[in-house]
Write an enzyme that holds these catalytic residues in place. Structure first.
Site, PDB file in Angstrom:
ATOM      1  N   GLU A 171       0.807  -1.217   0.000  1.00  0.00           N
ATOM      2  CA  GLU A 171       0.000   0.000   0.000  1.00  0.00           C
ATOM      3  C   GLU A 171       0.844   1.273   0.000  1.00  0.00           C
ATOM      4  OE1 GLU A 171      -2.809  -0.636   3.202  1.00  0.00           O
ATOM      5  OE2 GLU A 171      -3.424  -2.553   2.365  1.00  0.00           O
ATOM      6  N   GLU A 223      -5.825 -10.582  -1.629  1.00  0.00           N
ATOM      7  CA  GLU A 223      -6.589 -10.420  -0.382  1.00  0.00           C
ATOM      8  C   GLU A 223      -8.087 -10.387  -0.652  1.00  0.00           C
ATOM      9  OE1 GLU A 223      -5.269  -7.144   2.049  1.00  0.00           O
ATOM     10  OE2 GLU A 223      -3.170  -7.457   1.541  1.00  0.00           O
TER      11      GLU A 223
HETATM   12  O1  G3I Z   1      -4.009  -7.479  18.903  1.00  0.00           O
HETATM   13  C1  G3I Z   1      -4.840  -6.400  19.389  1.00  0.00           C
HETATM   14  C2  G3I Z   1      -5.438  -6.761  20.702  1.00  0.00           C
HETATM   15  O2  G3I Z   1      -4.400  -6.915  21.656  1.00  0.00           O
HETATM   16  C3  G3I Z   1      -6.406  -5.658  21.119  1.00  0.00           C
HETATM   17  O3  G3I Z   1      -7.042  -5.995  22.299  1.00  0.00           O
HETATM   18  C4  G3I Z   1      -7.470  -5.437  20.044  1.00  0.00           C
HETATM   19  C5  G3I Z   1      -8.416  -4.297  20.359  1.00  0.00           C
HETATM   20  O4  G3I Z   1      -8.839  -3.612  19.220  1.00  0.00           O
HETATM   21  O5  G3I Z   1      -6.814  -5.113  18.848  1.00  0.00           O
HETATM   22  C6  G3I Z   1      -5.930  -6.144  18.387  1.00  0.00           C
HETATM   23  O6  G3I Z   1      -5.316  -5.712  17.229  1.00  0.00           O
HETATM   24  C7  G3I Z   1      -6.106  -5.705  16.054  1.00  0.00           C
HETATM   25  C8  G3I Z   1      -5.400  -6.568  15.024  1.00  0.00           C
HETATM   26  O7  G3I Z   1      -6.058  -6.479  13.774  1.00  0.00           O
HETATM   27  C9  G3I Z   1      -5.326  -8.030  15.440  1.00  0.00           C
HETATM   28  O8  G3I Z   1      -6.596  -8.570  15.550  1.00  0.00           O
HETATM   29  C10 G3I Z   1      -6.215  -4.264  15.563  1.00  0.00           C
HETATM   30  O9  G3I Z   1      -7.001  -3.506  16.447  1.00  0.00           O
HETATM   31  C11 G3I Z   1      -6.823  -4.231  14.177  1.00  0.00           C
HETATM   32  O10 G3I Z   1      -6.743  -2.922  13.657  1.00  0.00           O
HETATM   33  C12 G3I Z   1      -6.060  -5.165  13.250  1.00  0.00           C
HETATM   34  O11 G3I Z   1      -6.683  -5.154  11.980  1.00  0.00           O
HETATM   35  C13 G3I Z   1      -5.944  -5.739  10.924  1.00  0.00           C
HETATM   36  C14 G3I Z   1      -5.665  -4.682   9.859  1.00  0.00           C
HETATM   37  O12 G3I Z   1      -5.006  -5.281   8.767  1.00  0.00           O
HETATM   38  C15 G3I Z   1      -4.803  -3.533  10.390  1.00  0.00           C
HETATM   39  O13 G3I Z   1      -4.809  -2.491   9.495  1.00  0.00           O
HETATM   40  C16 G3I Z   1      -6.792  -6.844  10.326  1.00  0.00           C
HETATM   41  O14 G3I Z   1      -6.952  -7.897  11.281  1.00  0.00           O
HETATM   42  C17 G3I Z   1      -6.118  -7.385   9.057  1.00  0.00           C
HETATM   43  O15 G3I Z   1      -7.009  -8.262   8.412  1.00  0.00           O
HETATM   44  C18 G3I Z   1      -5.818  -6.224   8.107  1.00  0.00           C
HETATM   45  O16 G3I Z   1      -5.173  -6.735   6.968  1.00  0.00           O
HETATM   46  C19 G3I Z   1      -4.926  -5.793   5.923  1.00  0.00           C
HETATM   47  C20 G3I Z   1      -3.725  -6.278   5.137  1.00  0.00           C
HETATM   48  O17 G3I Z   1      -2.649  -6.596   5.985  1.00  0.00           O
HETATM   49  C21 G3I Z   1      -3.310  -5.252   4.092  1.00  0.00           C
HETATM   50  N1  G3I Z   1      -4.415  -4.906   3.236  1.00  0.00           N
HETATM   51  C22 G3I Z   1      -5.676  -4.550   3.896  1.00  0.00           C
HETATM   52  C23 G3I Z   1      -6.072  -5.638   4.891  1.00  0.00           C
HETATM   53  C24 G3I Z   1      -7.427  -5.383   5.473  1.00  0.00           C
HETATM   54  O18 G3I Z   1      -7.448  -4.170   6.190  1.00  0.00           O
END
Ligand code: G3I
Length: 360
Positions: free
Chosen positions: A171, A278
């Protein structure tokens, strides 16, 4: 009350409280083991894809990979590529400047190897999920370059020979076609992209290095900018081998497939491989048979486009069961974007992918 009646009463109470116990403990109703039985499936996506030399993959979440046998079973049965959904994000794998944590990614590699699957590394260089030590570090340009080079090379060297495909920069382009404003652009300058690929190639000359982007599947200012960027890199002799098209779509945002095909073709003409990296297709609002069929059509058309392209080597989904999808947190409801439902039962989208793989 006699002992029979008492036993009956206890069993009733138990049956009543079991789902409540699960909801409180795991936040969800328990899934049915029956749903994952392979008899009803017949030939699998993985078997069909293998015949066509296509990689079929899914982003994998460490929680269910460790704890949910249905998840493990369907993943290994239907896919031949594992992508870490979050296990390789900077904050997870490199939580302190002098400390890497490989445990989650190692678990995924072990699972992949045990099931003759491949591990795709994702992502090395991104602007999200960064640790506080990095974001608040106030590092000089030289320090940031050292940090990034070490980050890239430490991870690649650990998995060298075990992972053929790597999303090096994720990105990097903004909606208006400019370079995305990231910690790396601000701190190092536009050359951070070339440098990242050069460092990655140094660490594993055999790996295929990808630039991965969202909302750049069709023809647009953004996909033109991706094209110009990678064409420029090739001209400069930078080791780049492919472009990842994320394909986060929805019924409200259907892909214009003819444009996607043209975009893939022009990248292929540069000599680059393309992969769908994805994919998911969100359904906002009510989910009925009509919506599921529309969703299936988008999955099917995407598969067909990839199979018909000169060099589209993978269709990777961002998860596989609606039980575990990043959209739950994004739009508040599940979005039901994947090809298995919450109980791991195949949806029409699963059948649509199969039909395209079976087509002559
Ligand atoms: O691990 C923490 C946890 O400790 C905490 O309690 C909780 C509370 O919100 O958050 C947890 O972290 C989250 C993490 O995923 C793990 O589950 C984050 O908030 C959350 O923002 C994060 O989201 C991920 C996202 O990337 C971040 O931008 C998504 O799971 C993941 O599917 C997503 O993947 C991205 C690709 O890497 C790149 N392209 C877009 C795609 C979708 O957004």
């Amino acid at each position: 009350m006699g002992p029979m009646k008492a036993g009956f009463f206890v069993a009733l109470v138990f049956l009543f409280f079991l789902p409540i116990f699960f909801i409180f403990t795991f936040g969800q109703v328990p899934d049915t083991p029956v749903a994952a039985q392979p008899e009803a499936i017949g030939v699998t996506l993985r078997q069909l894809a293998q015949k066509r030399n296509l990689q079929i993959g899914a982003a994998v979440n460490i929680g269910p990979l460790l704890n949910n046998p249905n998840y493990q079973q369907v993943l290994a049965r239907e896919f031949n590529v594992v992508v870490p959904e979050n296990a390789m994000k900077f904050e997870t794998i490199h939580p302190q400047r002098d400390r890497f944590l490989f445990q989650e990614l190692d678990t995924m590699l072990n699972f992949a190897e045990a099931n003759q699957m491949e591990l795709r590394l994702h992502p090395l260089v991104w602007d999200e999920q960064l640790p506080a030590w990095l974001v608040r570090g106030n590092f000089s340009r030289e320090e940031l370059m050292d940090i990034l080079k070490e980050h890239i090379q430490t991870i690649i060297k650990r998995y060298r020979g075990k992972s053929r495909y790597i999303d090096v920069v994720n990105e990097g382009i903004a909606r208006d076609g400019s370079l995305r404003d990231t910690i790396w652009l601000r701190g190092i300058g536009p050359e951070y992209i070339d440098l990242s690929f050069i460092w990655a190639h140094e660490a594993d000359p055999a790996a295929k290095l990808f630039f991965n982007e969202f909302s750049a599947e069709e023809l647009s200012i953004k996909s033109d900018a991706v094209y110009d960027l990678v064409a420029g890199m090739l001209k400069r002799g930078v080791p780049i081998h492919g472009v990842g098209m994320q394909m986060h779509k929805g019924l409200h945002n259907k892909p214009k497939m003819a444009e996607v095909a043209k975009n893939v073709a022009r990248l292929n003409q540069l000599g680059l491989e393309v992969q769908i990296t994805e994919m998911d297709v969100a359904i906002k609002g009510a989910v009925g048979e009509t919506q599921l069929q529309e969703q299936a059509q988008i999955y099917g058309e995407t598969m067909r486009m990839c199979l018909e392209a000169a060099k589209c080597s993978a269709v990777i989904l961002w998860g596989f069961s609606d039980r575990y999808t990043w959209m739950t947190s994004l739009i508040g409801e599940g979005g039901s974007p994947l090809i298995f439902d919450e109980f791991f039962r195949p949806k029409p989208a699963y059948q649509a992918l199969k039909e395209e793989l079976l087509r002559n």
